[in-house]
Design an enzyme around this catalytic site. Structure first.
Site, mmCIF file in Angstrom:
data_model
loop_
_atom_site.group_PDB
_atom_site.id
_atom_site.type_symbol
_atom_site.label_atom_id
_atom_site.label_comp_id
_atom_site.label_asym_id
_atom_site.label_seq_id
_atom_site.Cartn_x
_atom_site.Cartn_y
_atom_site.Cartn_z
ATOM 1 N N ARG A 1 -7.075 -27.387 5.213
ATOM 2 C CA ARG A 1 -6.083 -28.404 5.589
ATOM 3 C C ARG A 1 -5.795 -28.267 7.074
ATOM 4 O O ARG A 1 -6.336 -27.386 7.731
ATOM 5 C CB ARG A 1 -4.798 -28.162 4.801
ATOM 6 C CG ARG A 1 -4.322 -26.717 4.971
ATOM 7 C CD ARG A 1 -2.962 -26.451 4.432
ATOM 8 N NE ARG A 1 -2.698 -25.035 4.300
ATOM 9 C CZ ARG A 1 -2.317 -24.215 5.279
ATOM 10 N NH1 ARG A 1 -2.184 -24.689 6.506
ATOM 11 N NH2 ARG A 1 -2.096 -22.945 5.066
ATOM 12 N N HIS B 1 4.474 -10.917 7.634
ATOM 13 C CA HIS B 1 3.116 -11.457 7.494
ATOM 14 C C HIS B 1 3.063 -12.973 7.644
ATOM 15 O O HIS B 1 2.142 -13.624 7.172
ATOM 16 C CB HIS B 1 2.482 -11.051 6.159
ATOM 17 C CG HIS B 1 2.326 -9.569 6.008
ATOM 18 N ND1 HIS B 1 1.571 -8.809 6.869
ATOM 19 C CD2 HIS B 1 2.838 -8.711 5.101
ATOM 20 C CE1 HIS B 1 1.632 -7.546 6.498
ATOM 21 N NE2 HIS B 1 2.400 -7.450 5.437
ATOM 22 N N GLU C 1 -8.171 -4.426 -0.092
ATOM 23 C CA GLU C 1 -8.797 -4.463 1.228
ATOM 24 C C GLU C 1 -8.385 -3.239 2.009
ATOM 25 O O GLU C 1 -7.245 -2.784 1.886
ATOM 26 C CB GLU C 1 -8.259 -5.671 2.012
ATOM 27 C CG GLU C 1 -9.184 -6.825 2.089
ATOM 28 C CD GLU C 1 -8.523 -8.016 2.779
ATOM 29 O OE1 GLU C 1 -7.612 -7.828 3.603
ATOM 30 O OE2 GLU C 1 -8.948 -9.138 2.475
ATOM 31 N N LYS D 1 -8.761 -16.308 -2.955
ATOM 32 C CA LYS D 1 -9.215 -15.452 -1.858
ATOM 33 C C LYS D 1 -10.419 -14.626 -2.291
ATOM 34 O O LYS D 1 -11.339 -14.383 -1.511
ATOM 35 C CB LYS D 1 -8.096 -14.501 -1.430
ATOM 36 C CG LYS D 1 -6.966 -15.147 -0.640
ATOM 37 C CD LYS D 1 -6.034 -14.066 -0.090
ATOM 38 C CE LYS D 1 -4.620 -14.532 0.148
ATOM 39 N NZ LYS D 1 -4.376 -15.280 1.365
HETATM 40 P P1 ADP Z 1 -1.341 -15.153 3.083
HETATM 41 O O1 ADP Z 1 -2.367 -16.123 2.609
HETATM 42 O O2 ADP Z 1 -0.417 -14.683 1.991
HETATM 43 O O3 ADP Z 1 -0.615 -15.617 4.308
HETATM 44 P P2 ADP Z 1 -3.329 -13.637 4.528
HETATM 45 O O4 ADP Z 1 -4.492 -13.095 3.803
HETATM 46 O O5 ADP Z 1 -3.532 -14.880 5.312
HETATM 47 O O6 ADP Z 1 -2.124 -13.827 3.486
HETATM 48 O O7 ADP Z 1 -2.729 -12.510 5.458
HETATM 49 C C1 ADP Z 1 -1.520 -12.709 6.158
HETATM 50 C C2 ADP Z 1 -1.362 -11.643 7.223
HETATM 51 O O8 ADP Z 1 -1.369 -10.335 6.636
HETATM 52 C C3 ADP Z 1 -2.460 -11.593 8.258
HETATM 53 O O9 ADP Z 1 -2.297 -12.514 9.275
HETATM 54 C C4 ADP Z 1 -2.344 -10.154 8.750
HETATM 55 O O10 ADP Z 1 -1.272 -10.031 9.633
HETATM 56 C C5 ADP Z 1 -1.992 -9.395 7.500
HETATM 57 N N1 ADP Z 1 -3.217 -8.844 6.855
HETATM 58 C C6 ADP Z 1 -3.970 -9.440 5.922
HETATM 59 N N2 ADP Z 1 -5.005 -8.658 5.571
HETATM 60 C C7 ADP Z 1 -4.906 -7.525 6.284
HETATM 61 C C8 ADP Z 1 -5.668 -6.299 6.362
HETATM 62 N N3 ADP Z 1 -6.731 -6.103 5.604
HETATM 63 N N4 ADP Z 1 -5.260 -5.359 7.229
HETATM 64 C C9 ADP Z 1 -4.150 -5.536 7.989
HETATM 65 N N5 ADP Z 1 -3.404 -6.640 7.957
HETATM 66 C C10 ADP Z 1 -3.758 -7.628 7.114
#
Ligand code: ADP
Length: 668
Positions: A292, A235, A200, A116
């Site tokens: 993917r 999440h 973040e 990431k």
């Molecule tokens: P993973 O790859 O573990 O699934 P992601 O980066 O795709 O993690 O994030 C999963 C979820 O977490 C997102 O869809 C959102 O709901 C929440 N999320 C991620 N980053 C943030 C952020 N900076 N602020 C608020 N919610 C976040």
């Protein structure tokens, strides 16, 4: 195009890929673990190869076993599905070395998006907006602490190698930071073998909006619009839809352009998804790119009329994209609900077991079901507990939502706990109908979505009782016809009894509460004494086994499924499970014959509730026998003393074996 492809996956996605391959006249090869020998994807494929034991690490993640299956089958290409090896650059490389096409992006693109942090660096250069934060190499806690102060709170710690929400921590203040950092690191290290993190800014009310992109090897890149995946638990997505409710065309174009730029920046080929967080003010930020096919791709297919697996196969075969950006348009609205074997009331804990009963809504132009299991299959501890994806489509969101509610109401699963009722509550929620979505939706509406369990209603108890009575009548009728004297009064199930009052009790356990229903036999039906009053009921079982009931004049259709010692009553989209406290309590016809102290069928003793010499009252459960995956309680036919136990827990007994002996006024 390829003649033969191997699908290095299982479950619904393997079945999904096979369906498109079949339509295109491509021969399909499945692989399977010990646990999946009889799985649907194996049955659907033209050929299948065993690749190892049940644990994924020893089968679906074993690159060499899969390559060997590819070589033996003559497959020229491998579709990895999602999960497992789908984002594994080494596996993609091994395919290339063996001269097999990996149906996915070039290894360089997989690697670039694998971290990431690194992905963010690339996107920043490509001009794609990022959530303010830190995604650099330095990882010492002091430095990260300073960065955290700079970014401000609340703040999110994420595992660079993350996925599935693992290694993620929301930090609300500077004081919490060190501990959360340490625990996020531990979790990331354990889950991904890489404990690096990024920081973040934590957006408090964002939506998860992602863009489906597609690229061919001729330099064409398009996007197929957005999906809103804001309804998440822990999440992780549970409901997804396309298009995103309330999305403005200008914003759609902006996000689409950013996603296409992201794909171009890494020389992308194939299907990919660029995930963004969309803030309340309309700003959007790159989160990650998944290299993917996504679980939720069907909603995009439903609104564009395209088959993304076909696109993947064509792109992998070197063909140009089937169409350009200007040929793509949004038609209608689609929503996907992920049906999981899990218990929403217990923090969505996976539920394993047999899919003892499964009935799905009718499929058609408006309802699509992507699944990898059938009734009788097992949800095991080894793999993801997703049972199916239910996808609905209609010309507008209100129509799609109505279809979703109806289809969820028609979806019946007994044997494992599912989230179907929970999904139904979300779909019925006014805020969901209003399109007021963000990633905090489930938390915010917790009180509505997780109602306190309510006791079974009189209606549910009446349906359960009636179903038991009708089935018993059926069984008795069959037994009578099989016996020498079908007209003997001893076969009557109308409650007729010499010198006895013609009523029986049915004992249920509702949660932990004992509930008694008293049945009075009346011509053509039964008068039930229920907790809330009396009700005259009658009915019949239709050929499908459904219960057509008349409850005090109201005609009701329901499904009542017996599984083990439980009864699940499903009606109007609601399902309530009761335990049968004493399945023989209504077998009054056998009274006076010394009781059922013999095994009604071959089985295993799973519980002994009494000891020799114990005094028991009539109806007291004595022993539980398990046979054919069902439990049968042996109860005391009368008051007396337990004289002798003939079997202990774990013993196997044959039909008719005397299980225990009772002493008392009537003698053993
Ligand atoms: P993973 O790859 O573990 O699934 P992601 O980066 O795709 O993690 O994030 C999963 C979820 O977490 C997102 O869809 C959102 O709901 C929440 N999320 C991620 N980053 C943030 C952020 N900076 N602020 C608020 N919610 C976040």
């Amino acid at each position: 195009m390829f003649d033969t492809i191997l699908i290095a996956n299982r479950g619904e996605i393997a079945c999904r890929v096979i369906r498109t391959a079949r339509r295109l006249g491509i021969r399909t090869v499945a692989v399977y673990s010990d646990a999946d020998a009889t799985a649907l994807h194996v049955a659907m494929a033209d050929e299948a190869y065993h690749i190892g034991p049940a644990p994924a690490r020893e089968s679906y993640l074993k690159a060499d076993a899969i390559m060997e299956a590819a070589a033996r089958s003559g497959a020229r290409a491998i579709h990895p599905g999602y999960g497992f090896l789908s984002e594994n650059a080494e596996f993609a490389e091994a395919c290339a070395k063996a001269g097999i096409v990996f149906i996915g992006p070039p290894t360089g693109a997989i690697r670039a998006m694998g971290s990431k942090s690194a992905a963010k660096g690339i996107m920043e250069k490509a001009g794609v907006p990022l959530v303010p934060g830190y995604h650099g190499e330095r990882q010492d806690p002091e430095f990260l602490g300073e960065e955290a102060e700079r970014i401000g709170f609340p703040l999110l710690i994420k595992a660079s190698a993350g996925g599935g929400g693992k290694g993620m921590r929301v930090v609300r203040s500077a004081a919490e930071f060190p501990d959360f950092l340490a625990s996020a690191r531990r979790e990331a290290g354990a889950a991904f073998g890489d404990d690096r993190v990024l920081l973040e800014k934590y957006l408090t009310k964002p939506r998860h909006v992602e863009i489906q992109v597609f690229a061919d090897s001729h330099g064409n890149v398009v996007h197929l619009f957005e999906r809103d995946c804001s309804i998440q638990r822990r999440h992780q997505k549970v409901l997804e839809e396309a298009p995103a409710p309330g999305m403005k065309q200008t914003l759609r174009e902006k996000m689409g352009k950013a996603a296409v730029a992201a794909a171009r920046a890494i020389g992308y080929v194939g299907a990919g998804t660029v995930e963004f967080l969309l803030d309340e003010d309309g700003s959007f930020y790159f989160m990650e790119m998944n290299t993917r096919l996504q679980v939720e791709h069907p909603v995009t297919e439903m609104i564009t009329g395209q088959d993304l697996v076909e696109w993947q196969l064509r792109a992998a075969a070197g063909e140009p994209l089937p169409c350009g950006q200007k040929d793509l348009a949004i038609g209608g609205h689609a929503i996907e609900a992920r049906i999981y074997a899990e218990d929403p009331a217990r923090d969505f804990l996976p539920s394993i077991g047999l899919l003892a009963h499964m009935r799905t809504p009718a499929e058609g132009a408006n309802v699509r079901i992507d699944t990898g299991v059938r009734q009788g299959d097992e949800v095991s501890i080894y793999y993801d507990p997703m049972v199916a994806k239910l996808i609905v489509w209609d010309t507008d969101r209100a129509g799609a939502l109505r279809r979703l509610r109806k289809a969820l109401a028609d979806y019946q699963v007994v044997g494992v706990t599912t989230n179907i009722g929970f999904l139904g509550s979300v779909a019925a929620h006014p805020a969901f109908a209003a399109g007021d979505l963000d990633t905090g939706f489930i938390e915010r509406h917790r009180a509505d979505l997780f109602p306190d369990p309510r006791p079974a209603s009189d209606r549910t108890l009446a349906l359960a009782s009636l179903d038991m009575l009708l089935r018993r009548t059926d069984e008795a009728r069959r037994a009578a016809w099989a016996s020498l004297d079908p007209y003997s009064p001893w076969h009557l199930t109308s409650g007729w009894r010499l010198n006895f009052d013609n009523h029986h009790h049915i004992y249920f356990l509702d949660a932990e509460e004992k509930v008694t229903v008293t049945v009075h036999y009346r011509p053509g039906g039964y008068l039930l004494d229920l907790p809330g009053g009396t009700l005259f009921v009658r009915g019949e079982l239709d050929p499908a086994g459904d219960l057509l009931a008349d409850l005090g004049g109201a005609r009701v259709k329901s499904t009542v499924v017996r599984h083990g010692s439980t009864l699940t009553v499903m009606e109007r989209g609601r399902s309530h499970t009761l335990a049968i406290h004493d399945p023989y309590a209504i077998t009054g016809a056998e009274e006076g014959t010394g009781g059922r102290l013999t095994a009604p069928m071959p089985g295993k003793v799973v519980a002994v509730m009494v000891e020799p010499g114990e005094k028991v009252e009539k109806g007291r459960p004595l022993m539980v026998l398990e046979a054919m995956k069902m439990e049968h309680t042996i109860t005391a036919p009368r008051e007396g003393l337990v004289a002798r136990l003939n079997f202990a827990v774990g013993s196997l007994v044959s039909e008719g074996a005397e299980l225990l002996a009772m002493a008392g006024e009537e003698g053993g």
